[in-house]
Motif scaffolding. Structure first.
Motif, short mmCIF file in Angstrom:
data_model
loop_
_atom_site.label_atom_id
_atom_site.label_comp_id
_atom_site.label_asym_id
_atom_site.label_seq_id
_atom_site.Cartn_x
_atom_site.Cartn_y
_atom_site.Cartn_z
N LYS A 25 -47.29 51.33 -63.74
CA LYS A 25 -46.43 50.96 -64.86
C LYS A 25 -44.98 51.36 -64.67
N GLU A 26 -44.67 52.27 -63.74
CA GLU A 26 -43.29 52.61 -63.48
C GLU A 26 -42.61 51.52 -62.64
N ARG A 27 -43.39 50.83 -61.83
CA ARG A 27 -42.83 49.83 -60.92
C ARG A 27 -42.81 48.42 -61.52
N TYR A 28 -43.73 48.14 -62.41
CA TYR A 28 -43.90 46.78 -62.92
C TYR A 28 -43.59 46.68 -64.41
N GLN A 29 -43.21 45.47 -64.81
CA GLN A 29 -43.05 45.16 -66.22
C GLN A 29 -43.89 43.93 -66.51
#
Length: 87
Positions: free
Chosen positions: A4-8
């Protein structure tokens, strides 16, 4: 970064789109399209970082057996990984 830190996850044109936010030029990674159920599974997985918790949400939402839901969640996560999504 991972997960979740890398993707939206965004909704547009009647679908959900998973966007890789770590792209810095070079090779372009197209957004991964998914339906509402896929988005629900992914969000549930991100909240708990546990396929079993995501399966519980899926099982309760669609009134299916927990074991079947867990199989579905694991398969969905495998499909994402096969498309280059780093979970």
């Amino acid at each position: 970064m991972r997960g979740k830190e890398r993707y939206q996850l965004r909704r547009a044109a009647g679908k959900y789109w998973l966007l890789d936010m770590e792209q810095a030029g070079g090779d372009y990674k197209a957004p991964v399209a998914m339906n509402e159920t896929g988005a629900m599974i992914l969000n549930s997985y991100w909240r708990a970082d546990d396929p079993e918790e995501a399966a519980k949400v899926l099982s309760e939402t669609y009134e299916i057996e927990l074991e079947e839901a867990l199989t579905d969640v694991k398969e969905f996560l495998r499909q994402l990984e096969s498309q280059g999504v780093v979970l």
